[in-house]
Motif scaffolding. Structure first.
Motif: not given
Length: 285
Positions: A263-285
């Motif tokens: 479950x900890x592995x899965x949670x770290x994966x969720x964290x990393x995906x969100x960083x990508x989302x924050x950069x490419x979906x929210x920031x680089x609009x």
């Protein structure tokens, strides 16, 4: 992992009825979904029955596996197979999100500029091809979701939850049960807080920014990426809550705790995906 089981014994459970229970749940859910989309009242009842059976199956099946683990039936080979299975599952999730990130990239870099080329000016003479855009065929005005405010707060929340789950993991390795319980509690609390703030963000997007699923290219990719990620955060938070309940029941030891680790592995994966989302979906609009 049982030390008595050794490396040469691979535990094979007895035949189980849980897969059949799950198939029955999917049967009711499938017909319920089909009837519901066709606005037949029977569909909602079938969906409710299907979900109830599915929840019953999850509690029963996962509980059986937890009891097998705590009784020392899993050897080093079983533990290794669990790790490989979880690794491949997370890899499949990485590919799942990679497909949507790829669609976003292709749309922004290729499709939208091509639609603004001279050869398309006859069809859409006023379309400039800038991003964010709903596309040349949707003229309804909208505002994009910026990176600051709730998205930035949610980023801080998820990064903090990655720290708390790591703290809990080290506490488990050092057999500090109090820190383990607190770290896990903080992690799933932050996860549910993230989901709640994202729901509030969606309400703000619909009512104040006129940003909807029907808002063409930008709206579809925004809700597809953030919505699927929110779904994964919800599942991860539920998984963390279940692990916390097991910890409260005295499960896991410093030597045997792959249920926690997975479950900890899965949670770290969720964290990393969100960083990508924050950069490419929210920031680089």
């Amino acid at each position: 992992m049982s030390q008595e089981a050794g490396h040469g014994h691979y535990y094979v459970p007895a035949p189980s009825t849980w897969p059949m229970v799950g198939a029955i749940a999917l049967f009711f859910m499938g017909f319920g979904a089909a009837f519901s989309v066709n606005r037949l009242p029977l569909g909602y009842g079938l969906l409710a029955i299907g979900f109830a059976i599915l929840v019953y199956m999850l509690f029963g099946w996962f509980g059986a596996v937890a009891r097998e683990s705590e009784s020392g039936k899993f050897s080093a080979q079983v533990d290794k197979s669990f790790r490989w299975g979880m690794s491949w599952f997370i890899f499949s999730e990485v590919m799942f999100f990679a497909a949507f990130f790829g669609a976003l990239y292709y749309m922004r870099v290729h499709t939208v500029p091509e639609l603004a080329d001279l050869e398309h000016k006859i069809l859409w003479p006023d379309f400039t091809g800038g991003w964010p855009t709903a596309g040349p065929w949707i003229t309804e005005k909208f505002m994009p979701m910026g990176p600051w405010g709730l998205p930035a707060i949610n980023t801080l929340i998820l990064l903090t939850s990655g720290v708390t789950v790591t703290w809990a993991h080290w506490a488990l390795k050092l057999n500090k049960r109090g820190q383990l319980k607190l770290g896990l509690f903080l992690t799933f609390f932050l996860g549910f807080l993230f989901v709640g703030l994202q729901a509030y963000e969606y309400g703000h997007a619909y009512s104040d920014l006129n940003l909807k699923m029907t808002t063409g290219a930008y709206g579809a990719t925004f809700y597809m990426l953030t919505g699927f990620h929110g779904f994964h955060v919800t599942l991860g938070s539920i998984m963390l809550f279940v692990i916390w309940c097991r910890v409260m029941a005295g499960h896991f030891t410093p030597e045997n705790h792959f249920g926690f680790e997975g479950v900890a592995w899965y949670w770290h994966f969720v964290d990393v995906v969100w960083l990508g989302l924050f950069i490419f979906v929210y920031w680089l609009i």
